[in-house]
Design a protein around this motif. Structure first.
Motif, PDB file in Angstrom:
ATOM      1  N   UNK A 280     117.676 164.292 131.151  1.00 44.63           N
ATOM      2  CA  UNK A 280     118.658 165.350 131.395  1.00 44.63           C
ATOM      3  C   UNK A 280     118.858 165.559 132.896  1.00 44.63           C
ATOM      4  N   UNK A 281     117.743 165.451 133.628  1.00 43.46           N
ATOM      5  CA  UNK A 281     117.815 165.628 135.069  1.00 43.46           C
ATOM      6  C   UNK A 281     118.688 164.535 135.686  1.00 43.46           C
ATOM      7  N   UNK A 282     118.544 163.317 135.181  1.00 43.40           N
ATOM      8  CA  UNK A 282     119.349 162.213 135.706  1.00 43.40           C
ATOM      9  C   UNK A 282     120.821 162.506 135.483  1.00 43.40           C
ATOM     10  N   UNK A 283     121.106 163.103 134.326  1.00 41.09           N
ATOM     11  CA  UNK A 283     122.491 163.397 133.975  1.00 41.09           C
ATOM     12  C   UNK A 283     123.139 164.322 135.005  1.00 41.09           C
ATOM     13  N   UNK A 284     122.333 165.198 135.563  1.00 41.77           N
ATOM     14  CA  UNK A 284     122.902 166.161 136.499  1.00 41.77           C
ATOM     15  C   UNK A 284     122.799 165.726 137.961  1.00 41.77           C
ATOM     16  N   UNK A 285     122.247 164.550 138.206  1.00 45.01           N
ATOM     17  CA  UNK A 285     122.103 164.076 139.571  1.00 45.01           C
ATOM     18  C   UNK A 285     123.450 163.610 140.123  1.00 45.01           C
TER      19      UNK A 285
ATOM     20  N   UNK B  80     124.648 160.252 145.318  1.00 45.23           N
ATOM     21  CA  UNK B  80     123.734 160.051 146.444  1.00 45.23           C
ATOM     22  C   UNK B  80     122.282 160.139 146.012  1.00 45.23           C
ATOM     23  N   UNK B  81     122.015 161.140 145.177  1.00 50.92           N
ATOM     24  CA  UNK B  81     120.634 161.338 144.725  1.00 50.92           C
ATOM     25  C   UNK B  81     120.136 160.106 143.977  1.00 50.92           C
ATOM     26  N   UNK B  82     121.005 159.592 143.098  1.00 51.49           N
ATOM     27  CA  UNK B  82     120.624 158.425 142.311  1.00 51.49           C
ATOM     28  C   UNK B  82     120.380 157.254 143.239  1.00 51.49           C
ATOM     29  N   UNK B  83     121.274 157.109 144.176  1.00 51.12           N
ATOM     30  CA  UNK B  83     121.155 156.019 145.123  1.00 51.12           C
ATOM     31  C   UNK B  83     119.825 156.073 145.861  1.00 51.12           C
TER      32      UNK B  83
ATOM     33  N   UNK C 111     120.995 146.206 147.106  1.00 57.39           N
ATOM     34  CA  UNK C 111     122.440 146.366 146.909  1.00 57.39           C
ATOM     35  C   UNK C 111     122.795 146.694 145.489  1.00 57.39           C
ATOM     36  N   UNK C 112     121.825 146.460 144.568  1.00 60.84           N
ATOM     37  CA  UNK C 112     122.079 146.811 143.171  1.00 60.84           C
ATOM     38  C   UNK C 112     122.208 148.313 142.994  1.00 60.84           C
ATOM     39  N   UNK C 113     121.463 149.014 143.820  1.00 61.45           N
ATOM     40  CA  UNK C 113     121.349 150.459 143.631  1.00 61.45           C
ATOM     41  C   UNK C 113     122.703 151.142 143.606  1.00 61.45           C
ATOM     42  N   UNK C 114     123.569 150.759 144.545  1.00 61.81           N
ATOM     43  CA  UNK C 114     124.865 151.423 144.625  1.00 61.81           C
ATOM     44  C   UNK C 114     125.658 151.211 143.345  1.00 61.81           C
ATOM     45  N   UNK C 115     125.638 149.981 142.869  1.00 61.53           N
ATOM     46  CA  UNK C 115     126.386 149.660 141.645  1.00 61.53           C
ATOM     47  C   UNK C 115     125.873 150.440 140.464  1.00 61.53           C
ATOM     48  N   UNK C 116     124.544 150.518 140.342  1.00 58.97           N
ATOM     49  CA  UNK C 116     123.945 151.234 139.211  1.00 58.97           C
ATOM     50  C   UNK C 116     124.319 152.709 139.292  1.00 58.97           C
ATOM     51  N   UNK C 117     124.227 153.233 140.521  1.00 56.51           N
ATOM     52  CA  UNK C 117     124.538 154.648 140.695  1.00 56.51           C
ATOM     53  C   UNK C 117     125.965 154.923 140.271  1.00 56.51           C
TER      54      UNK C 117
ATOM     55  N   UNK D 119     127.763 153.241 138.055  1.00 53.56           N
ATOM     56  CA  UNK D 119     127.961 153.243 136.598  1.00 53.56           C
ATOM     57  C   UNK D 119     127.351 154.483 135.966  1.00 53.56           C
ATOM     58  N   UNK D 120     126.224 154.953 136.535  1.00 52.20           N
ATOM     59  CA  UNK D 120     125.626 156.155 135.955  1.00 52.20           C
ATOM     60  C   UNK D 120     126.556 157.345 136.147  1.00 52.20           C
ATOM     61  N   UNK D 121     127.111 157.477 137.362  1.00 52.17           N
ATOM     62  CA  UNK D 121     128.010 158.590 137.621  1.00 52.17           C
ATOM     63  C   UNK D 121     129.243 158.511 136.741  1.00 52.17           C
ATOM     64  N   UNK D 122     129.703 157.268 136.550  1.00 52.46           N
ATOM     65  CA  UNK D 122     130.874 157.089 135.702  1.00 52.46           C
ATOM     66  C   UNK D 122     130.549 157.548 134.283  1.00 52.46           C
ATOM     67  N   UNK D 123     129.335 157.212 133.835  1.00 53.27           N
ATOM     68  CA  UNK D 123     128.933 157.551 132.477  1.00 53.27           C
ATOM     69  C   UNK D 123     128.743 159.052 132.311  1.00 53.27           C
ATOM     70  N   UNK D 124     128.569 159.758 133.434  1.00 59.67           N
ATOM     71  CA  UNK D 124     128.361 161.207 133.328  1.00 59.67           C
ATOM     72  C   UNK D 124     129.579 161.913 132.750  1.00 59.67           C
ATOM     73  N   UNK D 125     130.701 161.170 132.725  1.00 64.35           N
ATOM     74  CA  UNK D 125     131.899 161.774 132.154  1.00 64.35           C
ATOM     75  C   UNK D 125     131.774 161.948 130.643  1.00 64.35           C
ATOM     76  N   UNK D 126     130.883 161.145 130.043  1.00 67.32           N
ATOM     77  CA  UNK D 126     130.706 161.239 128.583  1.00 67.32           C
ATOM     78  C   UNK D 126     129.988 162.532 128.245  1.00 67.32           C
TER      79      UNK D 126
END
Lengths: 385, 542
Positions: free
Chosen positions: A35-40, A43-46, A57-63, A65-72
């Protein structure tokens, strides 16, 4: 099994495309729960991921997609899944299978249909060749049936050959039967096991670490194998070549500290090579299902000599046969496939007289009708029992 | 000036009598042929004109009309060359009018007046005899087959001049000039030369397969042999004609009639005395297999009538071709319909098929077979189920052991086996006298009940078998027919348990679900995955 609520945020986290076990584990080193990740924020994820992934360099991409997924909306997604009869459990929940917690590369969450392998019941994984022999087919059935009847869960991969046969036999015997899939739990693969899929959906359990809808892919199956062994206390190998998917399962089982039992075969059979090799390396020898059962429950009182009992059973069935049928029954033995010309030759040498094709076929039909023999291919025969 | 000559034409394998009417009348000079004929038949006019010229007779510059009656049936072939020329000669007065009464004329004409053989003479002469014709004038090359028919004067002619001379003579002089021929079919059948078939004793081992072929030969049962490559399937099949009984006169005449009508009877051969053995390539088309064409020609299934049709590598045949064999195998004849009529051909071959059990050929020897269960299943599914259902015996022809191959072991010769087969056939002949059946496999279901009585014990056994296996009624009857033949071979009128159980043993395989489906050990009704579930996710996303 009573239904347990799905943790929507865990589900959300594990269903993000491109975010795997490793990333999630890294994230949870900083965040306390999904749940905490969902609200990050991005930048925090990165920051959490930076420098900790395999490739820089993977980190930015993952961050991203996670932020994009937060729309769900995780709650809505969880409800959708629930309506489809699919369950989800993450490592954060206490009903996550205890056996899996200890294994290397433990999945963050797993999807399942109906139920998970219970922790308090012994569990055996039955694995083996897809392209198995008649012997393997027979033994897979016998072992799975006996184990299931003795209250042991049977875990398999619902693949062609040994896996599917074992899963089906256990379910049909009324025992616990589970299949770990290399695709989403809502995808039937291979197609010919559609019937088994239905049975397990009704009476057993289907388990997968991949989100529903994942199509079967070659690269997923070896990873799936670690869950098969992970969910079991003991891995029973029915038939295996020296290099095969079964070997991968055995390797991960050893890594996870599971016991290995192998069904012995003839040294000349390529399909038994793997099993015989395992035995030579110190695996348990599974001569009868009782050997495996005793491994869990200790030596039973009357089952001291399983071979003796087997012989008695065989003799009992032999009683009802006619003279000629008895000879054929003895010649046939059990399991090995033989051709009629060979069988007639053996019968003639035992009886010391000529055996007609009619007599032979009549005896053979008699044995088949009594369920003591079966035809394999066209006009090849094997004994059963 | 009008004349009418009788000739015959082939329709299917039978013939009908045809009238060639010729009329010469005044008008613009022309030569017209009418009566629904094909191109090559219409060319008769040109051949006749030149042949007559070379005989020294010129066509009058008048309007000549030739009509072939009945005009409603499509006709083909060269058979009318001779009757047309005779008709003209009668019109022109070279042959007296009464000389052609009750005489049938048939043959192709060369430009030099030579008479050449044509198709279907045997059935034409048969038809002529049935219609009370007294004399048949046929090409010398066809004389022997025509002479098989007794009770009718069959005369062979070599040239048109010879024919004219013959017809000019009085009936008494005629026989002295060209005596009618007669050929004795029985005598021809009596001298059975070695047919060049391999002998059964040359095949090593394969006890079971040999026994099955013996039963098949005795009761005309269809056989499917499967086994690894090089085990001897084709060799065994080729032995089959050698253990089948020699042709009876009726059978030989029927086969000869087919070959004569198809134009496949070798010249100067009176009678086909051996059972045909045909082994088409698997790329064969349906028309070749069952017969076809505008005016249908007989197919292989007809040419193998009463002989052996050997379909090697049956899994390579296209499903359409195989399925087209289903009805003829059941009805023992094939009727090909065209707009202008139906053509009936007999089709009663003994079908022997051979196949590998899987793509690599070694299944179920799992140490050698490299195929996946799916491949095996797919390969076996290539032969359509309903086709398999028409096969009585399915037998495995396995790899022969080295001791069998090199050892001299006692192996029966074809002749020994054939004697047993003939005894069994004798038994069937006695049993079926007065019925339309010839062999056990011909029996209809009610005949099976009548001719294959089971005692109460066996009835009970069969009931258990039927129920336990969930047999089809066709299979049930097949079992009884097969058991009947096995009992016949053993010289018994009563069917014993061992006969019946042996027959059942050969039919168990089709009920052996486990092997057919490999992984699907426990079969149930539901077998197909609903399409909706296969990719349910796709639908949800869209």
């Amino acid at each position: 099994m009573k239904e347990r609520a799905i943790n929507p945020y865990a589900l959300w986290l594990s269903s993000i495309r491109g975010v795997g076990n490793h990333t999630i584990k890294t994230l949870l080193e900083t965040a306390s729960c999904a749940e905490e990740v969902y609200h990050m924020t991005d930048d925090e994820i990165n920051k959490c991921l930076d420098g900790k992934l395999k490739r820089r360099g993977d980190a930015a991409g993952k961050a991203l997609s996670i932020c994009f997924a937060q729309k769900m909306d995780p709650v809505e997604e969880a409800e959708k899944l629930r309506q489809r009869g699919i369950g989800f459990v993450s490592i954060e929940e206490d009903f996550f299978p205890q056996r899996l917690r200890g294994i290397p590369d433990c999945p963050y969450g797993i999807y399942f249909v109906r139920e998970l392998v219970p922790d308090d019941v012994p569990s055996v994984a039955i694995v083996g060749a897809r392209n198995c022999s008649s012997y393997g087919r027979e033994q897979a059935r016998v072992f799975a049936e006996k184990l299931a009847l003795n209250g042991i869960s049977v875990v398999s991969g619902m693949a062609r050959g040994v896996d599917g046969i074992a899963g089906r036999a256990a379910a049909n015997a009324g025992g616990r039967s589970y299949a770990v899939l290399g695709c989403g739990v809502d995808v039937v693969y291979p197609e010919e096991n559609g019937e088994l899929y239905d049975i397990l959906k009704e009476r057993g359990g289907l388990i997968s670490e991949y989100p529903p809808g994942t199509k079967p892919q070659t690269k997923l199956f070896p990873r799936r194998n670690r869950l098969i062994s992970g969910l079991a206390d003991l891995v029973l190998v029915i038939e295996s070549r020296r290099r095969s998917g079964t070997v991968i399962t055995v390797d991960s089982a050893l890594e996870q500290g599971r016991d290995i039992f192998a069904l012995p075969g003839r040294v000349s059979d390529a399909l038994s090579d793997g099993c015989n090799f395992l035995i030579s390396q110190g695996a348990g020898i599974a001569c009868t299902p009782e050997t495996v059962i005793e491994h869990f429950y200790g030596v039973s009182e009357n089952g001291t000599d399983m071979f003796e009992q087997k012989r008695k059973e065989r003799n009992l069935r032999r009683e009802d046969l006619s003279g000629m049928e008895k000879v054929l029954f003895d010649v046939l033995g059990c399991g090995e496939i033989m051709e009629p010309d060979f069988l007639i030759g053996r019968m003639e040498s035992i009886l010391g007289k000529h055996v007609d094709m009619e007599e032979f076929m009549a005896c053979m039909t008699g044995l088949q009708m009594k369920g003591l023999a079966a035809e394999v291919g066209s006009c090849h025969y094997k004994g059963i029992g | 000036m009008y004349s009418s000559i009788i000739t015959g034409a082939v329709h299917g394998i039978d013939s009908y009598l045809m009238r060639v009417e010729t009329d010469i009348s005044n008008g613009l000079p022309s030569f017209n042929m009418v009566g629904f004929m094909s191109g090559e038949m219409r060319e008769a006019g040109e051949r006749v004109r030149v042949a007559l010229k070379n005989l020294g007779i010129h066509m009058p510059p008048q309007r000549i009309t030739v009509n072939l009656s009945p005009a409603g049936i499509p006709k083909r072939g060269m058979v009318v060359d001779l009757p047309v020329s005779v008709g003209l000669l009668v019109c022109l007065g070279y042959i007296p009018d009464g000389a052609v009464n009750n005489v049938l004329v048939a043959g192709e004409l060369g430009l030099n007046g030579e008479i050449r053989p044509v198709n279907g003479i045997l059935s034409i002469v048969m038809e002529a005899k049935a219609n009370g014709i007294s004399t048949c004038l046929v090409p010398d090359g066809n004389l022997k087959e025509g002479a098989l028919v007794h009770g009718i004067r069959v005369v062979g002619v070599r040239t048109l001049a010879e024919l004219v001379n013959y017809l000019k003579k009085t009936p008494k002089e005629r026989d002295r000039f060209l005596p009618p021929a007669e050929v004795d079919a029985d005598q021809l059948l009596g001298q059975t030369p070695n047919k060049g078939y391999p002998d059964l004793s040359q095949v090593h081992g394969q006890i079971q397969a040999k026994k099955v072929l013996e039963i098949a030969a005795a009761g005309f049962h269809n056989v499917l042999m499967s086994g690894p490559p090089g085990a001897g399937k084709s060799m065994l099949a080729r032995c089959l004609p050698g253990i089948m009984p020699p042709l009876t006169k009726e059978e030989a005449l029927e086969i000869t009639k087919i070959y004569s009508a198809a134009g496949l009877l070798p010249e100067d051969t009176a009678l086909i005395t051996e059972r045909p053995f045909l082994s088409p390539h698997h790329s064969v088309t349906r028309a070749v297999l069952i017969g076809g064409g505008n005016i249908p020609a007989p197919g292989l299934i007809t040419l193998a009538h009463l002989g052996v049709l050997f379909l090697d590598e049956i899994s390579e045949y296209k499903a359409n071709e195989l399925n087209s064999l289903r009805e003829p195998l059941e009805n023992q004849e094939i009727i090909i319909r065209r707009l202008t009529g139906a053509y009936r051909y007999p089709a009663r071959p003994l079908l022997v098929a051979a196949a590998n059990p899987c793509p690599c050929g070694y299944y179920p020897d799992m140490n050698r077979c490299t195929c996946t269960p799916k491949e095996v299943l797919k390969y076996q599914k290539r032969i359509s189920g309903p086709f398999i259902d028409r096969i009585d015996f399915r037998v495995h022809v396995g790899r022969v052991g080295s001791d069998e191959l090199q050892g001299s072991g006692h192996s029966e010769s074809s002749e020994t086996v054939r004697i047993r087969v003939m005894e069994a056939i004798e038994r069937q002949k006695r049993r079926f006298s007065g019925t339309p059946f010839h062999y056990n496999s011909d029996m209809t279901p009610d005949a099976v009940e009548h001719f294959c009585p089971l005692n109460s014990l066996l009835t009970e056994k069969m009931r258990i078998v039927y129920d336990q296996l969930g047999m089809s009624v066709r299979s049930y009857h097949k079992c009884l027919k097969m058991a009947r033949t096995i009992a016949d071979l053993n010289g018994r009128e009563m069917i014993l348990e061992r006969d019946l159980m042996m027959a059942v043993g050969f039919r168990l395989q089709e009920y052996n679900e486990e092997e057919k489906t490999s992984g699907r050990e426990f079969s149930s009704d539901k077998k197909i995955v609903p399409a909706s579930r296969r990719h349910s996710i796709e639908e949800e996303l869209s």
